[in-house]
Design an enzyme around this catalytic site. Structure first.
Site, PDB file in Angstrom:
ATOM      1  N   TYR A  77       0.856  -1.198   0.000  1.00  0.00           N
ATOM      2  CA  TYR A  77       0.000   0.000   0.000  1.00  0.00           C
ATOM      3  C   TYR A  77       0.885   1.239   0.000  1.00  0.00           C
ATOM      4  O   TYR A  77       1.998   1.210   0.549  1.00  0.00           O
ATOM      5  CB  TYR A  77      -0.869   0.050   1.256  1.00  0.00           C
ATOM      6  CG  TYR A  77      -2.026  -0.921   1.282  1.00  0.00           C
ATOM      7  CD1 TYR A  77      -3.299  -0.524   0.886  1.00  0.00           C
ATOM      8  CD2 TYR A  77      -1.850  -2.231   1.715  1.00  0.00           C
ATOM      9  CE1 TYR A  77      -4.369  -1.399   0.930  1.00  0.00           C
ATOM     10  CE2 TYR A  77      -2.918  -3.117   1.760  1.00  0.00           C
ATOM     11  CZ  TYR A  77      -4.175  -2.705   1.366  1.00  0.00           C
ATOM     12  OH  TYR A  77      -5.231  -3.570   1.407  1.00  0.00           O
TER      13      TYR A  77
ATOM     14  N   TYR B 101      -0.296  -9.798   0.915  1.00  0.00           N
ATOM     15  CA  TYR B 101       0.735  -9.104   1.697  1.00  0.00           C
ATOM     16  C   TYR B 101       0.843  -9.667   3.106  1.00  0.00           C
ATOM     17  O   TYR B 101      -0.132 -10.206   3.637  1.00  0.00           O
ATOM     18  CB  TYR B 101       0.474  -7.594   1.710  1.00  0.00           C
ATOM     19  CG  TYR B 101      -0.823  -7.112   2.313  1.00  0.00           C
ATOM     20  CD1 TYR B 101      -0.971  -6.935   3.688  1.00  0.00           C
ATOM     21  CD2 TYR B 101      -1.905  -6.804   1.494  1.00  0.00           C
ATOM     22  CE1 TYR B 101      -2.159  -6.464   4.230  1.00  0.00           C
ATOM     23  CE2 TYR B 101      -3.101  -6.337   2.021  1.00  0.00           C
ATOM     24  CZ  TYR B 101      -3.217  -6.166   3.390  1.00  0.00           C
ATOM     25  OH  TYR B 101      -4.407  -5.704   3.912  1.00  0.00           O
TER      26      TYR B 101
ATOM     27  N   ARG C  57      -2.202 -11.949   4.095  1.00  0.00           N
ATOM     28  CA  ARG C  57      -3.568 -11.687   3.671  1.00  0.00           C
ATOM     29  C   ARG C  57      -3.769 -12.167   2.236  1.00  0.00           C
ATOM     30  O   ARG C  57      -2.952 -11.883   1.369  1.00  0.00           O
ATOM     31  CB  ARG C  57      -3.892 -10.180   3.682  1.00  0.00           C
ATOM     32  CG  ARG C  57      -3.915  -9.461   5.016  1.00  0.00           C
ATOM     33  CD  ARG C  57      -5.044  -9.820   5.970  1.00  0.00           C
ATOM     34  NE  ARG C  57      -6.287 -10.368   5.439  1.00  0.00           N
ATOM     35  CZ  ARG C  57      -7.319  -9.657   4.966  1.00  0.00           C
ATOM     36  NH1 ARG C  57      -7.272  -8.354   4.936  1.00  0.00           N
ATOM     37  NH2 ARG C  57      -8.406 -10.257   4.534  1.00  0.00           N
TER      38      ARG C  57
ATOM     39  N   HIS D 277      -6.945  -8.889  -2.022  1.00  0.00           N
ATOM     40  CA  HIS D 277      -8.296  -8.369  -1.805  1.00  0.00           C
ATOM     41  C   HIS D 277      -8.368  -6.905  -2.195  1.00  0.00           C
ATOM     42  O   HIS D 277      -7.353  -6.208  -2.251  1.00  0.00           O
ATOM     43  CB  HIS D 277      -8.720  -8.536  -0.337  1.00  0.00           C
ATOM     44  CG  HIS D 277      -7.811  -7.823   0.620  1.00  0.00           C
ATOM     45  ND1 HIS D 277      -6.665  -8.397   1.107  1.00  0.00           N
ATOM     46  CD2 HIS D 277      -7.854  -6.568   1.151  1.00  0.00           C
ATOM     47  CE1 HIS D 277      -6.040  -7.537   1.895  1.00  0.00           C
ATOM     48  NE2 HIS D 277      -6.741  -6.413   1.940  1.00  0.00           N
TER      49      HIS D 277
ATOM     50  N   HIS E  56     -10.552  -3.546  -0.887  1.00  0.00           N
ATOM     51  CA  HIS E  56     -11.485  -3.015   0.114  1.00  0.00           C
ATOM     52  C   HIS E  56     -12.585  -2.229  -0.599  1.00  0.00           C
ATOM     53  O   HIS E  56     -12.290  -1.405  -1.473  1.00  0.00           O
ATOM     54  CB  HIS E  56     -10.762  -2.075   1.084  1.00  0.00           C
ATOM     55  CG  HIS E  56      -9.712  -2.757   1.907  1.00  0.00           C
ATOM     56  ND1 HIS E  56      -9.958  -3.257   3.165  1.00  0.00           N
ATOM     57  CD2 HIS E  56      -8.401  -3.028   1.654  1.00  0.00           C
ATOM     58  CE1 HIS E  56      -8.848  -3.793   3.655  1.00  0.00           C
ATOM     59  NE2 HIS E  56      -7.889  -3.662   2.754  1.00  0.00           N
TER      60      HIS E  56
HETATM   61 FE   LIG Z   1      -5.985  -4.665   2.864  1.00  0.00          FE
END
Ligand SMILES: [Fe+2]
Lengths: 258, 200
Positions: free
Chosen positions: A128, A167, A177, A180, A182
């Site tokens: 991110y 990640y 994770r 995905h 959000h």
């Molecule tokens: Fe996330």
């Protein structure tokens, strides 16, 4: 990000997930704790929930009051280009270009029209742009990973983006994770407000993920996974995914005026 | 698997929520998100508080949304929350908590929504570690908590928990702490067509 207790292994997390699963041998109709249709808030395999979940039941309110209406958004709020996360003035992002599209419906199957949909995600490497993301994967200078759009008259939304990578996080040792995106959505009533995550089909991390597994019911979990849709893929350009979102039922009929 | 599934009797099965996670700050906030009216406006009030966890520690990665009626008591219907024009009241704001768990809005004084008995605003709460959003209400300071307010939601809450829904006066406005768990746990709400009304 979390990690208050000594890091435990994926195997221990797997055991906890299994011990909290709905009893699959009891048959589809049995749901004694009323877990179906919602994500559990008290779900210790996701360690950060421990001090952040209410211990009291939600208080049932009558269907009246301010929550029977919702904030209104329009093209004054959102520019059309905000639905294309691959547009960047300095160049193109790295990764697998995809389009994610679907419909937003209310609990009675009515399209949710002209409402705000917001998305955010990691880049192709699972990073991110957020300053607190310390994953040592490269930032992509041409990708911010955030988008917005308004649903159309039939409730459709559509985003062009890059497939996010999985990640690592610090819930437990070697925690990853699943990939995905959000999503944040509004309906016609504030009670329909939802923030959720869309996953990708066949991701081997889904059974291991305590955030995804916080959803007790298999059908509820499956409905967060998009379908690969070859009819949406475009030759030599992008891969298509389809994902519909159903908000909770509206209490007010659409014709009712304020 | 992603096609909407029919639920016997009551329409489609809703999509379930997931945590907002730790990385929403670049996407969900926007410039002016917390200023429903400009801070210098005559009559503007501050509505602020903290989000606290089960040990009373601040939650620095929460997000609070405010939804309130216009000055005439009607739900706001004007768009433009994300691109505020400086004079239209949209009724909606959003504020990420800071390192001390504080959120703060600049807004109009809460009024009684049309058809209601007392003044309140609606709040949605999201956080890392909170697997699904929570909704609550914040009533004006002084709203009776003895069961005589005339508001069905407030009067219906167990007597010893009603005060968790009432703001404190805090010049030039109001203070409302959201306690996710434990001592003084805030009352969170659900509505009839919400499957969250089940146990969990
Ligand atoms: Fe996330």
């Amino acid at each position: 990000m979390t990690g208050t207790s000594p890091a435990c292994s994926q195997a221990q997390i797997d055991d906890e997930i299994a011990s909290l699963a709905l009893d699959s041998t009891a048959g589809e109709d049995r749901d004694p704790a009323g877990l179906r249709g919602a994500t559990r808030l008290d779900y210790a395999p996701y360690r950060s929930t421990v001090l952040r979940h209410p211990t009291k039941a939600l208080h049932p309110a009558d269907p009246e009051g301010l929550e029977m209406w919702s904030p209104v958004f329009s093209h004054r709020d959102v520019a059309a280009v905000e639905s294309d996360l691959t547009i960047h003035p300095q160049g193109e992002p790295i990764g697998e270009r995809i389009r994610v599209t679907g419909r937003v419906l209310d609990g009675d199957g009515r399209p949710v029209r002209g409402q705000l949909v917001e998305v955010w995600q990691a880049n192709a490497g699972g990073r991110y742009i957020h300053q607190r993301d310390q994953h040592p994967a490269p930032l992509d200078p041409h990708f911010t990973g955030m988008g917005r759009c308004l649903t159309d008259e039939a409730g459709h939304y559509s985003f062009t983006t890059i497939k996010p990578g999985p990640y690592p996080w610090r819930n437990h040792l070697n925690a990853w994770r699943p990939a995905h995106i959000h999503f944040s959505l509004f309906g016609t009533e504030f009670v329909q407000r939802i923030v959720t995550q869309m996953y990708f089909p066949g991701d081997p991390l889904l059974p291991l993920d305590p955030i995804y597994q916080g959803i007790a019911d298999r059908g509820d979990r499956d409905r967060l996974v998009a379908s690969y849709a070859h009819d949406l893929s475009e030759p030599e350009f992008l891969m298509g995914y389809r994902w519909d979102i159903v908000l909770t039922g509206a209490h007010r009929t659409p014709a009712e005026e304020t | 698997m992603t096609q909407p599934t029919t639920q016997s009797g009551s329409g489609l099965v809703p999509t379930v929520g997931q945590t907002v996670g730790p990385f929403f700050h670049d996407a969900l906030p926007w410039p002016g998100d917390r200023h429903l009216v400009a801070p210098g406006d005559a009559g503007a009030v501050r509505l602020a508080g903290r989000v606290l966890d089960g040990e009373g520690a601040p939650v620095p990665d929460a997000l609070v949304e405010l939804w309130q009626a216009g000055a005439d008591g009607r739900p706001a219907t004007a768009p433009g929350s994300l691109r505020r024009d400086g004079h239209t009241f949209t009724g909606f704001g959003r504020c990420a908590t800071d390192e001390e768990g504080w959120w703060s809005f600049t807004t109009l004084p809460p009024v009684t929504p049309r058809g209601g008995a007392v003044a309140y605003v609606s709040l949605a709460v999201f956080a890392r570690g909170l697997l699904d959003r929570l909704l609550t209400r914040a009533y004006l300071p002084g709203t009776p908590v003895d069961g005589t307010s005339g508001d069905g939601v407030l009067d219906g809450v167990a007597a010893d928990r009603r005060a968790t829904l009432v703001m404190a006066a805090d010049d030039p406005g109001y203070r409302f702490d959201v306690r996710l768990q434990g001592e003084g746990e805030t009352v969170f709400l659900c509505w009839p067509r919400d499957p969250r009304a089940g146990g969990r």
